[in-house]
Design a protein around this motif. Sequence first.
Motif, PDB file in Angstrom:
ATOM      1  N   LEU A 225       0.845  -1.111  -0.116  1.00 13.67           N
ATOM      2  CA  LEU A 225      -0.026   0.146   0.069  1.00 13.67           C
ATOM      3  C   LEU A 225       0.885   1.242  -0.066  1.00 13.67           C
ATOM      4  O   LEU A 225       1.819   1.377   0.698  1.00 13.67           O
ATOM      5  CB  LEU A 225      -1.052   0.087   1.270  1.00 13.67           C
ATOM      6  N   VAL A 226       0.732   2.218  -0.854  1.00  5.99           N
ATOM      7  CA  VAL A 226       1.761   3.449  -1.286  1.00  5.99           C
ATOM      8  C   VAL A 226       0.924   4.583  -1.030  1.00  5.99           C
ATOM      9  O   VAL A 226      -0.295   4.714  -1.899  1.00  5.99           O
ATOM     10  CB  VAL A 226       2.343   3.091  -2.754  1.00  5.99           C
ATOM     11  N   ARG A 227       1.536   5.539  -0.607  1.00  2.78           N
ATOM     12  CA  ARG A 227       0.963   6.830  -0.690  1.00  2.78           C
ATOM     13  C   ARG A 227       2.009   8.035  -1.393  1.00  2.78           C
ATOM     14  O   ARG A 227       3.132   7.833  -0.880  1.00  2.78           O
ATOM     15  CB  ARG A 227       0.616   7.398   0.661  1.00  2.78           C
ATOM     16  N   THR A 228       1.529   8.583  -2.536  1.00  2.00           N
ATOM     17  CA  THR A 228       2.408   9.439  -3.241  1.00  2.00           C
ATOM     18  C   THR A 228       2.142  10.974  -2.968  1.00  2.00           C
ATOM     19  O   THR A 228       0.986  11.089  -3.141  1.00  2.00           O
ATOM     20  CB  THR A 228       2.588   8.940  -4.589  1.00  2.00           C
ATOM     21  N   ASP A 229       2.877  11.697  -2.435  1.00  2.00           N
ATOM     22  CA  ASP A 229       2.725  13.173  -2.270  1.00  2.00           C
ATOM     23  C   ASP A 229       2.892  13.979  -3.761  1.00  2.00           C
ATOM     24  O   ASP A 229       4.158  14.093  -4.076  1.00  2.00           O
ATOM     25  CB  ASP A 229       3.459  13.735  -1.205  1.00  2.00           C
TER      26      ASP A 229
END
Length: 287
Positions: A225-229
């Motif tokens: 699970l990845v979050r990109t800003d």
Amino acid sequence: QLRTGGVPTLVRFRFGPDGSVLASERLLALGDDLGAGRTVASIGSARLDQAGNWLTRVIVSTGQTFLVGPAGILFGSGDGLAGRTAQEVLPVYDNNDLGGWAAWVRLDGSTADDLALVVDGEVRAQEGQLFRSLNPFAAPRPLLDGNRAFGLALSNDGQPYWLAHLALPGAPLLMRGSDPILEPGLSSIDGTLVVGVESLFDVSPDGRDWLGVTFSGTVGRSSALVRTDFGSAEPRPGCLPNPGRLVLSAGLVLAGHTLTLELDGPAPFGASGRLYASGGGPALPTA
């Protein structure tokens, strides 16, 4: 969606801070008349923005498909689009908090270029259109149909986040507008090469954060699970009496990146432009 009296019905609930139901409202139901002899025969999944405005896809008695919201039909079968006519709104769509919408649409005519990504009535991507790779030395590749699931999310800055199934080689690219932002086989996260992206993902309303699942490894593939800003660039209404607003047309709001800002319409006659910038303190004029 609920069943009221045995009829599938789209209902909106409003909740209080303690979780109690403050109000419920019937929005749409099978058999409702949408005008021109079209009655609702099927209701798709609903999208809801932060103001409570909703969007859904319906199939009507004539077999046509439409995007429907609080004001009625927004777009659908028979509408003109870049010299073509929309045949079908596919069940992949989204809305944002500023009244915008995005959907995958099937067009009439040649099947070689009949798939289109439409945002607010404008074609933003079309089957056969060339898109670049993150590899600066690679030739652009055409967008394919592929009859696969297409991910889609629309942020308040008007940018669609979507998966581009391009001609081989490689798995689908994650796109922001017309720019690739994650490409399997080239992009790495925490030092691990990404080999795929799950088609179900989400974007924060301001377009700053993308949240999704990526895959790595060729044998015994694992997921993360990845979050990109991407930085925040949410349009704000202009000062009265100027109705215009600045929108981000290119670039990311991140250190080291260059931004291109544009007015979303022509400036009023005799108006002079002035840009104010702030890093958290009082806004200072810069131009």
